[in-house]
Design a protein around this motif. Structure first.
Motif, PDB file in Angstrom:
ATOM      1  N   GLN A  11       0.831  -1.211   0.000  1.00 51.39           N
ATOM      2  CA  GLN A  11       0.000   0.000   0.000  1.00 51.39           C
ATOM      3  C   GLN A  11       0.863   1.258   0.000  1.00 51.39           C
ATOM      4  O   GLN A  11       0.522   2.251  -0.622  1.00 51.39           O
ATOM      5  CB  GLN A  11      -0.919  -0.017   1.220  1.00 51.39           C
ATOM      6  CG  GLN A  11      -1.749   1.225   1.418  1.00 51.39           C
ATOM      7  CD  GLN A  11      -2.902   1.319   0.451  1.00 51.39           C
ATOM      8  OE1 GLN A  11      -3.318   0.306  -0.088  1.00 51.39           O
ATOM      9  NE2 GLN A  11      -3.402   2.512   0.238  1.00 51.39           N
ATOM     10  N   TYR A  12       1.999   1.194   0.672  1.00 52.61           N
ATOM     11  CA  TYR A  12       2.864   2.357   0.774  1.00 52.61           C
ATOM     12  C   TYR A  12       4.035   2.320  -0.202  1.00 52.61           C
ATOM     13  O   TYR A  12       5.035   2.993  -0.003  1.00 52.61           O
ATOM     14  CB  TYR A  12       3.333   2.541   2.217  1.00 52.61           C
ATOM     15  CG  TYR A  12       2.203   3.009   3.097  1.00 52.61           C
ATOM     16  CD1 TYR A  12       1.734   4.314   3.017  1.00 52.61           C
ATOM     17  CD2 TYR A  12       1.566   2.136   3.962  1.00 52.61           C
ATOM     18  CE1 TYR A  12       0.671   4.740   3.797  1.00 52.61           C
ATOM     19  CE2 TYR A  12       0.509   2.557   4.744  1.00 52.61           C
ATOM     20  CZ  TYR A  12       0.069   3.863   4.654  1.00 52.61           C
ATOM     21  OH  TYR A  12      -0.982   4.279   5.432  1.00 52.61           O
ATOM     22  N   GLY A  13       3.898   1.519  -1.259  1.00 58.69           N
ATOM     23  CA  GLY A  13       4.823   1.602  -2.381  1.00 58.69           C
ATOM     24  C   GLY A  13       6.031   0.682  -2.370  1.00 58.69           C
ATOM     25  O   GLY A  13       6.951   0.876  -3.159  1.00 58.69           O
ATOM     26  N   SER A  14       6.054  -0.335  -1.522  1.00 57.26           N
ATOM     27  CA  SER A  14       7.188  -1.255  -1.512  1.00 57.26           C
ATOM     28  C   SER A  14       7.212  -2.071  -2.810  1.00 57.26           C
ATOM     29  O   SER A  14       6.184  -2.592  -3.241  1.00 57.26           O
ATOM     30  CB  SER A  14       7.095  -2.193  -0.311  1.00 57.26           C
ATOM     31  OG  SER A  14       8.106  -3.169  -0.353  1.00 57.26           O
ATOM     32  N   GLN A  15       8.376  -2.175  -3.428  1.00 57.84           N
ATOM     33  CA  GLN A  15       8.515  -2.949  -4.659  1.00 57.84           C
ATOM     34  C   GLN A  15       8.488  -4.451  -4.388  1.00 57.84           C
ATOM     35  O   GLN A  15       8.084  -5.222  -5.241  1.00 57.84           O
ATOM     36  CB  GLN A  15       9.815  -2.567  -5.380  1.00 57.84           C
ATOM     37  CG  GLN A  15       9.845  -1.118  -5.830  1.00 57.84           C
ATOM     38  CD  GLN A  15       8.705  -0.794  -6.780  1.00 57.84           C
ATOM     39  OE1 GLN A  15       8.424  -1.548  -7.705  1.00 57.84           O
ATOM     40  NE2 GLN A  15       8.027   0.319  -6.547  1.00 57.84           N
ATOM     41  N   SER A  16       8.978  -4.863  -3.238  1.00 58.58           N
ATOM     42  CA  SER A  16       8.938  -6.286  -2.864  1.00 58.58           C
ATOM     43  C   SER A  16       8.450  -6.391  -1.416  1.00 58.58           C
ATOM     44  O   SER A  16       9.240  -6.469  -0.486  1.00 58.58           O
ATOM     45  CB  SER A  16      10.314  -6.926  -3.027  1.00 58.58           C
ATOM     46  OG  SER A  16      11.292  -6.159  -2.366  1.00 58.58           O
ATOM     47  N   PRO A  17       7.125  -6.387  -1.239  1.00 58.16           N
ATOM     48  CA  PRO A  17       6.573  -6.336   0.118  1.00 58.16           C
ATOM     49  C   PRO A  17       6.847  -7.573   0.969  1.00 58.16           C
ATOM     50  O   PRO A  17       6.793  -7.501   2.192  1.00 58.16           O
ATOM     51  CB  PRO A  17       5.070  -6.155  -0.107  1.00 58.16           C
ATOM     52  CG  PRO A  17       4.814  -6.536  -1.509  1.00 58.16           C
ATOM     53  CD  PRO A  17       6.084  -6.351  -2.264  1.00 58.16           C
ATOM     54  N   PHE A  18       7.165  -8.707   0.348  1.00 57.16           N
ATOM     55  CA  PHE A  18       7.414  -9.928   1.121  1.00 57.16           C
ATOM     56  C   PHE A  18       8.887 -10.156   1.435  1.00 57.16           C
ATOM     57  O   PHE A  18       9.235 -11.202   1.977  1.00 57.16           O
ATOM     58  CB  PHE A  18       6.852 -11.154   0.381  1.00 57.16           C
ATOM     59  CG  PHE A  18       5.360 -11.288   0.503  1.00 57.16           C
ATOM     60  CD1 PHE A  18       4.791 -11.837   1.640  1.00 57.16           C
ATOM     61  CD2 PHE A  18       4.522 -10.862  -0.508  1.00 57.16           C
ATOM     62  CE1 PHE A  18       3.416 -11.961   1.761  1.00 57.16           C
ATOM     63  CE2 PHE A  18       3.145 -10.979  -0.395  1.00 57.16           C
ATOM     64  CZ  PHE A  18       2.594 -11.530   0.751  1.00 57.16           C
ATOM     65  N   ASP A  19       9.762  -9.193   1.135  1.00 54.53           N
ATOM     66  CA  ASP A  19      11.182  -9.420   1.385  1.00 54.53           C
ATOM     67  C   ASP A  19      11.530  -9.435   2.875  1.00 54.53           C
ATOM     68  O   ASP A  19      12.641  -9.802   3.246  1.00 54.53           O
ATOM     69  CB  ASP A  19      12.053  -8.420   0.628  1.00 54.53           C
ATOM     70  CG  ASP A  19      11.858  -6.986   1.094  1.00 54.53           C
ATOM     71  OD1 ASP A  19      10.957  -6.746   1.915  1.00 54.53           O
ATOM     72  OD2 ASP A  19      12.608  -6.109   0.619  1.00 54.53           O
ATOM     73  N   ILE A  20      10.594  -9.086   3.725  1.00 50.57           N
ATOM     74  CA  ILE A  20      10.817  -9.130   5.173  1.00 50.57           C
ATOM     75  C   ILE A  20      10.495 -10.498   5.773  1.00 50.57           C
ATOM     76  O   ILE A  20      10.654 -10.698   6.973  1.00 50.57           O
ATOM     77  CB  ILE A  20       9.976  -8.050   5.882  1.00 50.57           C
ATOM     78  CG1 ILE A  20       8.490  -8.296   5.618  1.00 50.57           C
ATOM     79  CG2 ILE A  20      10.391  -6.663   5.491  1.00 50.57           C
ATOM     80  CD1 ILE A  20       7.577  -7.572   6.556  1.00 50.57           C
TER      81      ILE A  20
END
Length: 195
Positions: free
Chosen positions: A156-165
Motif C-alpha cells: 500500500q505504501y509503495g514497496s517494490q517487494s513487500p514480502f522481502d521481510i
C-alpha cells in the motif's frame, strides 16, 4: 484510558498549531490523514474478506476437522484441558492457521470463538485454566509463515517487494513464541510447586 490518550494528543496538536501559527498545516494534515486512513481500511478490507471467507468455507467443508487432526500433536500438548476433536480445538486450529498466514485481524474473531468454546468445556470456576492462558500467549506471540498483513501494508505504501521481510518475520516470531511459551511453562511449574 486509550480514549484519553488520543484526546490528549489531539488537544496538544491543536494547541501547538495555534501557538505556532500552523493551523493551515494542521488542517491539511487532518484531511490527508483521513483520506489515507479510508484508503488503507478499504485495501485491508478486501484482503480480510477474502481470507475470512476462505476460513469460513474451510469450516463448513469439514477442513477444520482435518486441520485439527493435522495439528493434534501440537494442540494436544499445548491445550491438554480441551476435549480432543471438540469445538474448542477446531477453533484453536483455525486461529493458529490464520496466524500462520499472517492474518492477525482475521485471527481475532477466531480467537474469541476459541476462547468461548474453551469456557464452555471448562469446569465451573472463574479462573482460567492453563489451556486458556497458553492460548492467549500463543495468539499474542504467534509464528507467521506468510506475513500477509504487513506485506499488504508495505505494498500500500509503495514497496517494490513487500514480502522481502519474510525471513526476518520468521526469526522474530519464532523467537517471540519460544520466549513466551517458555515463560508460560516456567511460571506454570513454579505455581505447581507453590500450590
Amino acid at each position: 484510558m486509550l480514549n484519553r490518550i488520543w484526546a490528549g494528543m489531539v488537544l496538544l496538536s491543536f494547541f501547538c498549531a495555534v501557538v505556532t501559527g500552523r493551523m493551515q498545516e494542521l488542517s491539511q494534515a487532518v484531511l490527508a490523514g483521513s483520506r489515507q486512513a479510508v484508503e488503507l481500511t478499504l485495501s485491508m478490507a478486501g484482503m480480510m474478506c477474502a481470507w475470512t471467507g476462505l476460513l469460513k468455507i474451510a469450516e463448513k467443508s469439514g477442513a477444520t476437522a482435518l486441520l485439527a487432526n493435522f495439528l493434534r500433536p501440537i494442540t494436544r500438548r499445548l491445550f491438554p484441558d480441551c476435549a480432543a476433536g471438540g469445538e474448542a480445538i477446531q477453533a484453536v486450529s483455525l486461529n493458529i492457521t490464520a496466524n500462520l498466514l499472517g492474518l492477525g485481524n482475521a485471527a481475532t474473531p477466531l480467537g474469541i470463538a476459541a476462547m468461548k468454546a474453551m469456557v464452555k468445556e471448562k469446569p465451573t470456576g472463574s479462573l482460567p485454566n492453563r489451556s486458556m492462558i497458553r492460548f492467549v500467549v500463543l495468539n499474542t506471540a504467534s509464528i507467521q509463515l506468510i506475513p500477509t498483513y504487513i506485506a499488504t501494508l508495505r505494498a500500500q505504501y509503495g514497496s517494490q517487494s513487500p514480502f522481502d521481510i519474510t525471513p526476518a518475520v520468521w526469526l522474530v516470531s519464532a523467537a517471540a513464541l519460544t520466549a513466551a511459551l517458555g515463560m508460560c511453562f516456567i511460571l506454570e511449574r513454579g505455581g505447581r510447586h507453590r500450590g
